[in-house]
Design a protein around this motif. Structure first.
Motif, mmCIF file in Angstrom:
data_model
loop_
_atom_site.group_PDB
_atom_site.id
_atom_site.type_symbol
_atom_site.label_atom_id
_atom_site.label_comp_id
_atom_site.label_asym_id
_atom_site.label_seq_id
_atom_site.Cartn_x
_atom_site.Cartn_y
_atom_site.Cartn_z
ATOM 1 N N THR A 1 22.820 43.901 -11.951
ATOM 2 C CA THR A 1 23.203 44.151 -10.554
ATOM 3 C C THR A 1 21.963 44.488 -9.708
ATOM 4 N N VAL A 2 21.098 45.319 -10.248
ATOM 5 C CA VAL A 2 19.844 45.657 -9.547
ATOM 6 C C VAL A 2 19.083 44.363 -9.223
ATOM 7 N N ASP A 3 19.147 43.455 -10.180
ATOM 8 C CA ASP A 3 18.474 42.172 -10.073
ATOM 9 C C ASP A 3 18.873 41.397 -8.811
ATOM 10 N N LYS B 1 18.747 39.398 -3.001
ATOM 11 C CA LYS B 1 19.664 38.537 -2.260
ATOM 12 C C LYS B 1 20.770 39.316 -1.563
ATOM 13 N N MET B 2 20.982 40.564 -1.998
ATOM 14 C CA MET B 2 22.075 41.361 -1.447
ATOM 15 C C MET B 2 21.524 42.660 -0.889
ATOM 16 N N SER B 3 22.244 43.228 0.041
ATOM 17 C CA SER B 3 21.841 44.533 0.596
ATOM 18 C C SER B 3 22.104 45.620 -0.445
ATOM 19 N N TRP B 4 21.450 46.752 -0.259
ATOM 20 C CA TRP B 4 21.669 47.873 -1.166
ATOM 21 C C TRP B 4 23.144 48.293 -1.148
ATOM 22 N N GLU B 5 23.753 48.272 0.011
ATOM 23 C CA GLU B 5 25.165 48.675 0.108
ATOM 24 C C GLU B 5 26.035 47.829 -0.820
ATOM 25 N N LEU C 1 10.085 48.823 -8.071
ATOM 26 C CA LEU C 1 11.082 49.288 -9.048
ATOM 27 C C LEU C 1 12.403 48.531 -8.984
ATOM 28 N N SER C 2 12.555 47.693 -7.962
ATOM 29 C CA SER C 2 13.795 46.920 -7.906
ATOM 30 C C SER C 2 13.693 45.610 -8.684
ATOM 31 N N LEU C 3 12.491 45.282 -9.157
ATOM 32 C CA LEU C 3 12.360 44.033 -9.916
ATOM 33 C C LEU C 3 12.966 44.209 -11.303
#
Lengths: 460, 460
Positions: free
Chosen positions: A184-186, A190-194, A269-271
């Motif tokens: 999901t983090v991945d 493409k997606m917002s944090w929300e 850290l989001s990678l």
């Protein structure tokens, strides 16, 4: 009779091949500059070699029909065959590149550049070495290749599987949810944090508190300073895995400084690249300039369609210390780190760039032509002389071609020179050399012709 | 877990890849010198594209498993995909080469160099041209490639499908027996005439008289003179087909004279390549020197395992004017002539030649080494400088490698130079440049280092 081509595949025409060759040359030169060897493996492997390596994506593997004998599958990537090769040949040290086609029974989206047959272009360093030196060289190589190909601004994101796992642990993600939360983090590119948070909480049953903590971490990006800061972070520093990862990121950045590539590298850290087999550093290069061609060849930069790849992803990789051991009877490990260049993406970009341009599909330097009839023999004699001298030369396969059609052929194909023979020239022992672009014509003695052609086409 | 590789396939190790690259470069340079473009087609085609093209050999086609969707097969050669490509794209003129792997479910005989996955290397000229000019260029190309690869003495046999058919007709072979008698003639390079005759008479039911007449013709070989002689031959001159073929052989030889290749070309009436699709000139190049490696990669030089190929066959081809029309909805023909270089055979010969030699598998010009500890940073800095200057350079991935192991690495890999850093050198602003082969060492100032490395490795 059906006269088509299989779905999701394509032919490369000469113009596409010329572009492909140019891209290959740039990339292979870089690999060679870094001392890499190359190997090749068969297009099909025993089915069991691929079994259990790709998780859910195994359904995308092409199997061959059982025609008696072994069960075979087309290779899905180059990494598993590489690991099989190392284990089978007991190789513990190699720096190799491999450029070859791989096969996935994916939904083709050819307008977006997604095919069922596509190239992968992998560089890997296998061997027990001191930490982060080969890892840094992989990033250096990505930096060099993307710079030389002039694809525009890019950024290389770096993270570490151990930092991700440590982060999940300290944020209170239950062990069994690491993989699914990771994927999901991945999606953050493409997606917002929300939306990512919603998926974590609503679909994957994570507590809102844990999700929020993750949210704080995955918004962080920086360089060596961020690694240092996180090593001091009250929660992170309690996790052994995370600390090991953070120390390695620090060390990595110190080498990247020496390699002069920190301008493009971001610790992010989001990678979270999806592949199960990564054990340490992971990275991904992304084109950041606006106006990118509308491609979404996402699944084809690495080894899995689960794998994340940003909109402009053009390279990705990481450390996988456990894979080779899976093929060794005694489970002996060979640490590996590697990078896969998203070469299909790069082809598409280069093709788009070149779509308006004329791209030469041959390297012909000169056409041997005649203005009059009955000079075929003289043309064949002269072209033979030129070939002997190593000159790339052509002649029309007609007894009496029209001069105009010979000149047209040169203009269409970008042939720079025409050596024109006529009765008078033959008598005088000269050849009329015509420069196609300027239409300038000059008589050159037969003795000087080869040198003159070489001189005039030496930049080519 | 099975850790092997599929039967009849092989991995190419770095040494084999280095040899393969060298062979490719020679061959591709020749194709480019003759103005060829290149294309690529997918590894699998729709099954029906391959159906009915290979006669009995169709059983050797690899099919993919039906996993839903189209029925697919791995390509069996490059000629059928080429014809499909031309028809599909309505191309009526092209001179192209294609080097790629093809697949046959043959009995592997790997010790003899026969694999189920192997390269084909094809050059073809498609288009409506004046007779024999492109055909002659194909032979010129074979001559150039075999000469440049220095494979030893060779001979190029030439014949014509129409001469064979005409010969069978005038010798009284019934029409329906042409193909089967032709494939018996095809065995003359491996069997004595007596055995060939026996097969014709006893197995194929030909009259002894007809067989004897064939026997007279197929013992003939020569040059343009033989074609002239046969044009006067009482029986042959009555057959229209044979006359057309013989006139073309005459014309072909006149062009081969201009191309200066008649020294190696022989008009040989026993040459009968098996492929159904040939319509005119056929040819085959054979290595004639004793001491050839014991290979019998017979089926892999052309498009069919039925196809004849002498013990030393390294190239073959011919004219096939009808194949493209089979893929065109309106049956429009595109005349084609081409040659397939038996590149697997050539790899094997080159590998055998190189088996005793050291073959470099990288192109590294210099290793950046240190004699003392704690100089990793300095090594990384220097290697970065060298890479920027386009020099192929390496560094060991260890903080403190031993000088000996660094030097050993160079000796094993054939790296010619070592740039050695030490405390003293750093103070003096120099690098100790060591020539690996002679062990000579010389201090070079940092400012001159790049030029010095280039100078010393410029021949490489």
């Amino acid at each position: 009779m059906h006269r088509g081509r299989s779905n999701g595949t394509r032919d490369y025409n000469p113009k596409q091949m010329a572009i492909r060759e140019k891209v290959f040359n740039t990339i292979i030169s870089c690999f060679k500059r870094h001392g890499a060897e190359t190997i090749d493996t068969p297009v099909f492997e025993l089915k069991e070699t691929l079994t259990g390596k790709y998780g859910e994506d195994s359904k995308l593997i092409y199997d061959l029909k059982d025609q008696g004998g072994e069960l075979l599958s087309l290779r899905y990537d180059l990494t598993v065959p590489f690991a099989r090769y190392l284990a089978m040949n007991k190789i513990t040290n190699i720096k190799r590149y491999h450029i070859a086609k791989v096969y996935r029974r994916d939904n083709p989206a050819m307008t977006r550049g997604r095919y069922r047959e596509f190239y992968q272009c992998d560089f890997d360093i296998a061997g027990q070495y001191d930490a982060m030196i080969p890892d840094a060289e992989c990033l250096k190589i990505v930096h060099e290749i993307l710079s030389e190909l002039q694809l525009g601004e890019f950024c290389i994101k770096v993270n570490d599987r151990r930092i991700l796992d440590g982060m999940f642990a300290v944020c209170g993600v239950p062990d069994e949810k690491f993989r699914t939360i990771c994927s999901t983090v991945d999606k953050l590119d493409k997606m917002s944090w929300e939306d990512v948070k919603k998926e974590m909480v609503n679909e994957k049953g994570l507590s809102e508190e844990a999700a929020d903590q993750i949210g704080e971490y995955v918004s962080m990006r920086g360089g060596m300073d961020l690694a240092e800061r996180l090593l001091q972070d009250q929660k992170m520093c309690q996790n052994k895995q995370a600390c090991a990862g953070l120390s390695d990121i620090k060390l990595l950045f110190s080498y990247l400084q020496l390699f002069q590539v920190t301008d493009k590298v971001v610790f992010d850290l989001s990678l979270a690249r999806g592949l199960d087999y990564y054990t340490g550093v992971i990275y991904e290069a992304v084109l950041t300039q606006a106006g990118l061609p509308p491609l979404a060849n996402d699944s084809q930069n690495g080894a899995s369609s689960e794998e994340s790849a940003g909109v402009g992803s053009v390279a990705g990789g990481g450390r996988y210390d456990g894979l080779v051991g899976m093929f060794d009877p005694k489970g002996r490990k060979v640490p590996c780190v590697g990078v896969s260049i998203g070469i299909e993406r790069i082809f598409s970009i280069m093709e788009q760039k070149a779509s308006a341009e004329k791209v030469r599909t041959t390297e012909v330097q000169v056409m041997v032509a005649s203005a009059q009839k009955n000079l075929l023999e003289e043309r064949l004699r002269l072209v033979t002389e030129l070939w002997s001298a190593g000159i790339k030369a052509e002649v029309m396969y007609k007894k009496n071609p029209k001069l105009l059609s010979q000149l047209q052929h040169c203009e269409e194909g970008g042939v720079p020179l025409v050596a024109i023979l006529g009765e008078q020239e033959l008598k005088d022992g000269v050849v009329k050399l015509r420069v196609v672009s300027t239409r300038e014509e000059v008589d050159i003695s037969r003795a000087d012709l080869i040198a003159e052609i070489k001189r005039r086409t030496s930049e080519a």
